[in-house]
Design a protein around this motif. Sequence first.
Motif, mmCIF file in Angstrom:
data_model
loop_
_atom_site.group_PDB
_atom_site.id
_atom_site.type_symbol
_atom_site.label_atom_id
_atom_site.label_comp_id
_atom_site.label_asym_id
_atom_site.label_seq_id
_atom_site.Cartn_x
_atom_site.Cartn_y
_atom_site.Cartn_z
ATOM 1 N N SER A 1 29.801 34.773 32.639
ATOM 2 C CA SER A 1 30.766 33.710 32.350
ATOM 3 C C SER A 1 32.171 34.257 32.095
ATOM 4 C CB SER A 1 30.312 32.903 31.132
ATOM 5 O OG SER A 1 30.222 33.735 29.980
ATOM 6 N N TYR A 2 32.269 35.547 31.702
ATOM 7 C CA TYR A 2 33.596 36.094 31.430
ATOM 8 C C TYR A 2 33.910 37.389 32.185
ATOM 9 C CZ TYR A 2 31.297 39.236 28.010
ATOM 10 O OH TYR A 2 30.506 40.165 27.392
ATOM 11 N N LEU A 3 32.911 38.078 32.703
ATOM 12 C CA LEU A 3 33.194 39.292 33.477
ATOM 13 C C LEU A 3 33.747 38.932 34.846
ATOM 14 C CD1 LEU A 3 30.073 41.533 32.744
ATOM 15 C CD2 LEU A 3 32.358 41.666 31.714
ATOM 16 N N LYS A 4 34.702 39.743 35.322
ATOM 17 C CA LYS A 4 35.310 39.536 36.630
ATOM 18 C C LYS A 4 35.224 40.839 37.421
ATOM 19 C CE LYS A 4 38.638 36.244 34.652
ATOM 20 N NZ LYS A 4 38.040 35.026 35.216
ATOM 21 N N THR A 5 34.569 40.798 38.561
ATOM 22 C CA THR A 5 34.410 41.975 39.396
ATOM 23 C C THR A 5 35.751 42.422 39.957
ATOM 24 O OG1 THR A 5 32.185 41.276 40.006
ATOM 25 C CG2 THR A 5 33.243 42.915 41.433
ATOM 26 N N VAL A 6 36.022 43.723 39.920
ATOM 27 C CA VAL A 6 37.284 44.256 40.440
ATOM 28 C C VAL A 6 37.343 44.071 41.953
ATOM 29 C CG1 VAL A 6 38.680 46.341 40.763
ATOM 30 C CG2 VAL A 6 37.532 45.920 38.575
ATOM 31 N N ARG A 7 38.498 43.564 42.443
ATOM 32 C CA ARG A 7 38.739 43.388 43.878
ATOM 33 C C ARG A 7 39.977 44.178 44.279
ATOM 34 N NH1 ARG A 7 36.243 38.666 45.189
ATOM 35 N NH2 ARG A 7 34.492 38.355 43.781
ATOM 36 N N TYR A 8 40.214 44.240 45.582
ATOM 37 C CA TYR A 8 41.267 45.123 46.074
ATOM 38 C C TYR A 8 42.226 44.456 47.053
ATOM 39 C CZ TYR A 8 37.832 48.140 43.978
ATOM 40 O OH TYR A 8 36.943 48.689 43.096
ATOM 41 N N LYS A 9 42.105 43.158 47.231
ATOM 42 C CA LYS A 9 43.062 42.438 48.054
ATOM 43 C C LYS A 9 43.079 40.977 47.619
ATOM 44 C CE LYS A 9 39.724 41.702 51.824
ATOM 45 N NZ LYS A 9 39.476 41.857 53.280
ATOM 46 N N SER A 10 44.211 40.329 47.830
ATOM 47 C CA SER A 10 44.360 38.929 47.467
ATOM 48 C C SER A 10 45.281 38.256 48.464
ATOM 49 C CB SER A 10 44.929 38.791 46.047
ATOM 50 O OG SER A 10 46.273 39.234 45.992
ATOM 51 N N VAL A 11 45.219 36.954 48.483
ATOM 52 C CA VAL A 11 46.015 36.174 49.438
ATOM 53 C C VAL A 11 47.497 36.481 49.303
ATOM 54 C CG1 VAL A 11 46.731 33.839 50.076
ATOM 55 C CG2 VAL A 11 44.312 34.319 49.615
ATOM 56 N N HIS A 12 47.991 36.587 48.070
ATOM 57 C CA HIS A 12 49.415 36.790 47.830
ATOM 58 C C HIS A 12 49.809 38.259 47.643
ATOM 59 C CE1 HIS A 12 49.993 32.487 47.617
ATOM 60 N NE2 HIS A 12 49.008 32.401 46.733
ATOM 61 N N GLY A 13 48.861 39.178 47.826
ATOM 62 C CA GLY A 13 49.177 40.604 47.760
ATOM 63 C C GLY A 13 49.409 41.146 46.373
ATOM 64 N N TYR A 14 48.801 40.535 45.346
ATOM 65 C CA TYR A 14 49.017 40.970 43.979
ATOM 66 C C TYR A 14 48.011 41.999 43.483
ATOM 67 C CZ TYR A 14 52.328 37.077 43.524
ATOM 68 O OH TYR A 14 53.391 36.220 43.675
ATOM 69 N N LEU A 15 47.086 42.442 44.340
ATOM 70 C CA LEU A 15 46.078 43.417 43.928
ATOM 71 C C LEU A 15 46.266 44.730 44.675
ATOM 72 C CD1 LEU A 15 42.843 41.225 43.733
ATOM 73 C CD2 LEU A 15 44.371 41.908 41.872
ATOM 74 N N CYS A 16 46.202 45.831 43.937
ATOM 75 C CA CYS A 16 46.360 47.162 44.519
ATOM 76 C C CYS A 16 45.115 47.523 45.340
ATOM 77 C CB CYS A 16 46.562 48.189 43.402
ATOM 78 S SG CYS A 16 46.651 49.908 43.971
ATOM 79 N N PRO A 17 45.280 47.917 46.598
ATOM 80 C CA PRO A 17 44.125 48.282 47.427
ATOM 81 C C PRO A 17 43.456 49.571 46.992
ATOM 82 C CG PRO A 17 46.171 48.781 48.581
ATOM 83 C CD PRO A 17 46.555 48.031 47.339
ATOM 84 N N GLU A 18 44.109 50.325 46.137
ATOM 85 C CA GLU A 18 43.560 51.592 45.665
ATOM 86 C C GLU A 18 42.688 51.401 44.436
ATOM 87 O OE1 GLU A 18 44.263 56.157 45.462
ATOM 88 O OE2 GLU A 18 44.445 54.682 47.038
ATOM 89 N N CYS A 19 43.224 50.714 43.417
ATOM 90 C CA CYS A 19 42.512 50.609 42.140
ATOM 91 C C CYS A 19 42.215 49.191 41.691
ATOM 92 C CB CYS A 19 43.311 51.312 41.043
ATOM 93 S SG CYS A 19 44.838 50.433 40.590
ATOM 94 N N GLY A 20 42.692 48.182 42.435
ATOM 95 C CA GLY A 20 42.445 46.799 42.055
ATOM 96 C C GLY A 20 43.374 46.260 40.984
ATOM 97 N N GLY A 21 44.339 47.082 40.538
ATOM 98 C CA GLY A 21 45.283 46.618 39.513
ATOM 99 C C GLY A 21 46.325 45.671 40.080
ATOM 100 N N PHE A 22 47.139 45.103 39.196
ATOM 101 C CA PHE A 22 48.167 44.154 39.613
ATOM 102 C C PHE A 22 49.375 44.896 40.188
ATOM 103 C CE2 PHE A 22 46.569 41.289 35.936
ATOM 104 C CZ PHE A 22 45.504 40.884 36.712
ATOM 105 N N LYS A 23 49.986 44.304 41.199
ATOM 106 C CA LYS A 23 51.177 44.875 41.824
ATOM 107 C C LYS A 23 52.034 43.767 42.397
ATOM 108 C CE LYS A 23 49.601 45.430 46.620
ATOM 109 N NZ LYS A 23 50.709 44.609 47.177
ATOM 110 N N GLY A 24 53.287 44.093 42.687
ATOM 111 C CA GLY A 24 54.156 43.150 43.362
ATOM 112 C C GLY A 24 53.696 42.916 44.795
ATOM 113 N N ALA A 25 54.046 41.763 45.336
ATOM 114 C CA ALA A 25 53.568 41.394 46.668
ATOM 115 C C ALA A 25 54.096 42.313 47.759
ATOM 116 C CB ALA A 25 53.952 39.945 46.971
ATOM 117 N N THR A 26 55.236 42.956 47.528
ATOM 118 C CA THR A 26 55.837 43.786 48.580
ATOM 119 C C THR A 26 55.437 45.260 48.497
ATOM 120 O OG1 THR A 26 57.830 44.108 47.230
ATOM 121 C CG2 THR A 26 57.821 42.255 48.781
ATOM 122 N N GLY A 27 54.883 45.689 47.389
ATOM 123 C CA GLY A 27 54.524 47.098 47.229
ATOM 124 C C GLY A 27 53.187 47.427 47.873
ATOM 125 N N GLU A 28 53.039 48.651 48.343
ATOM 126 C CA GLU A 28 51.776 49.065 48.949
ATOM 127 C C GLU A 28 50.697 49.271 47.896
ATOM 128 O OE1 GLU A 28 52.119 52.418 51.491
ATOM 129 O OE2 GLU A 28 53.667 51.519 52.763
#
Length: 300
Positions: free
Chosen positions: A44-71
Amino acid sequence: MTFWEWDVRSRNPWTCCCRQAHRGRMISRYGLALDRAIDSMAGSYLKTVRYKSVHGYLCPECGGFKGATGEMCRGCSLIHGSASAMGAGHLLADRLAFGVYAPEPRSQSLKMMYGYKDEHPASPDYRTLVRAILALGIVGHGDCLNAVAGGSPVAWAMVPSTRQSPRYGKPHPFHEIATSVMGGLPEVEITASEGEKRRFDPERFHIESAPDLNGNVLLLDDSWVTGANVQSVAACLKTAGAEQVSIYCVARIVNYNYLESLSPDAVALFQKNMHYAGGFCPWNRKREIPNSNVGLCNRT
């Protein structure tokens, strides 16, 4: 024996995964039981780490938050930049895998990641869940790791506490948990020579004793914030002769305030669309169980 337990005296978890793998899937029966138990207990509260999002806010390396324009996120960008400048890019880990998110400033999963370290945790579930998430990633999905690495792990190591940590030089609950999960796999003992610096610097860590590192070494940590310490230890291991290093972190610490600064509705989208994804493999970064109800790409 329940699915929370692993009898390391009677069997090798790395070969057991191969024998028990379901046809067409690489998660073991043990992994399936863990997956369902984790989902039932804390889904109910755990969220599996992901590496891509529609708006580009997830880091493909570690799943952390990033700006939409950064790799990549800032932490991963700094690590890669520093390693490249030092001519040490080849010393970074070969692969990264994560369990669940632990969002700051307040979340139940963050409370779990801090609380399990207490001498007397507020909830007995905290250590049970940390152990289960670790076991799911490296034993339940052991076949997956073996496949991408080209063989079973030859040793494991834990990222040590730095000198400024109140746990420096003392037994760490995560080490006890990891030891119980890893069974008889040889451990590489590592110490930190300096305090926390949040930057890539392999020389801050030293190997005290090590078995044969001719193969894939599993590097474990309970949480990833910037990744600087973890990747520094990975480089230390490779300098000592490890052919490969595979990192697994139970939790990826992220910050909701930073995500909100990227977009006012980003946090709400993250909370709405990110869930515990049953059957998601942290190594292959895809679902391994048909009809899992969560997709790979969230709408954040």
